[in-house]
Write an enzyme that holds these catalytic residues in place. Sequence first.
Site, PDB file in Angstrom:
ATOM      1  N   LEU A   1      -1.853   4.144  -6.746  1.00  0.00           N
ATOM      2  CA  LEU A   1      -1.625   2.736  -6.418  1.00  0.00           C
ATOM      3  C   LEU A   1      -2.604   1.915  -7.252  1.00  0.00           C
ATOM      4  O   LEU A   1      -3.786   1.816  -6.941  1.00  0.00           O
ATOM      5  CB  LEU A   1      -1.835   2.503  -4.919  1.00  0.00           C
ATOM      6  CG  LEU A   1      -1.398   1.137  -4.394  1.00  0.00           C
ATOM      7  CD1 LEU A   1       0.059   0.832  -4.742  1.00  0.00           C
ATOM      8  CD2 LEU A   1      -1.601   1.064  -2.891  1.00  0.00           C
ATOM      9  N   HIS A   2      -2.088   1.320  -8.330  1.00  0.00           N
ATOM     10  CA  HIS A   2      -2.949   0.783  -9.379  1.00  0.00           C
ATOM     11  C   HIS A   2      -3.562  -0.580  -9.050  1.00  0.00           C
ATOM     12  O   HIS A   2      -4.770  -0.718  -8.885  1.00  0.00           O
ATOM     13  CB  HIS A   2      -2.158   0.687 -10.688  1.00  0.00           C
ATOM     14  CG  HIS A   2      -1.505   1.956 -11.116  1.00  0.00           C
ATOM     15  ND1 HIS A   2      -2.213   3.046 -11.584  1.00  0.00           N
ATOM     16  CD2 HIS A   2      -0.190   2.322 -11.140  1.00  0.00           C
ATOM     17  CE1 HIS A   2      -1.375   4.022 -11.893  1.00  0.00           C
ATOM     18  NE2 HIS A   2      -0.146   3.609 -11.628  1.00  0.00           N
ATOM     19  N   ASP A   3      -2.727  -1.606  -9.004  1.00  0.00           N
ATOM     20  CA  ASP A   3      -3.234  -2.974  -9.042  1.00  0.00           C
ATOM     21  C   ASP A   3      -4.049  -3.418  -7.827  1.00  0.00           C
ATOM     22  O   ASP A   3      -4.969  -4.226  -7.981  1.00  0.00           O
ATOM     23  CB  ASP A   3      -2.074  -3.948  -9.286  1.00  0.00           C
ATOM     24  CG  ASP A   3      -1.481  -3.781 -10.672  1.00  0.00           C
ATOM     25  OD1 ASP A   3      -2.238  -3.432 -11.602  1.00  0.00           O
ATOM     26  OD2 ASP A   3      -0.267  -3.983 -10.836  1.00  0.00           O
TER      27      ASP A   3
END
Length: 312
Positions: A241-243
């Site tokens: 889960l990047h951002d």
Amino acid sequence: MTRKIIIDTDPGQDDAIAILLALGSPEEVDLLGITCVAGNVPLDLTTRNARVTCELANRPDIKVFAGCDRPMGRDLVTAEHVHGRTGLDGYDLPEPKMPLQEQHGVDFIIETLQREPSGTVTLCTLGPLTNIATALQKAPDIAGRIQEVILMGGAYFEVGNITPAAEFNIFVDPEAAATLFTSGIPLTVLPLDTTHKALATPPRVAAFQQLGTHVGAVVAGWLGFFERFDMEKYGSDGAPLHDPTVLAYLLRPDLFTGRHVNVEIETTSPLTRGMTVADWWGVTDRDRNAMFIGDIDADGFYALQTERIARL
């Protein structure tokens, strides 16, 4: 203390969750506006998705601006193969009613930084860096007025996710990234090295569903869609889960560890275009220009998101 921020984004399910994390933290985050850029999907969809997300959080008062619709000197590369046709596949939401602001996103960034006291506005960038770099080229004086840029992008030990060497956000517009990384602005980088340690495992996704709220159900739906591609690609028990790591770092820097190192952006090589060359071991005498985050307390990260999204 409340931090004034601008979110620059290309939503994307994970971008949308990052926006929700900001909107669920009003005591710590004063969101001055959202500027959209082409990236995960084209600009007409990123501006739509940002407004859909604000309305989901019952915040139609947030100002959303359209920025650049293509990289500074290249053709646009998008990521519908990850995010779906709309960029927010996974839960059907109504078309937004709130308006898009008439002002260009780049001009909003410049105007805001020139209006607010110097050193009081942080830019949280979740997509390609085209808007920020264009603003710096148009108004170089703003560089000294930015408190910090916290960005999701790049990789070093985890190498690439769109090519063998490059992370997507940097790959889409490496010239923009190079402009930012040579600007002298304080930078904090949340790379794949961090996000790949923050997997949306089934229990963590279920925690959003178990909130029993509409927003929780939407987030669980988004993650369920978003995960399919990465779980197959990486063979993992959940997708990175990047951002949201950007907003989590702003809110809880104690959840992260990293090093202040030199980071250079490769812009010319056809093999490694968009690579973030991080001097992690200090083997050059190049100036240290970025805090490069290498580790995350993943349980703390998901607990923070679940708590803040429960407020919406």
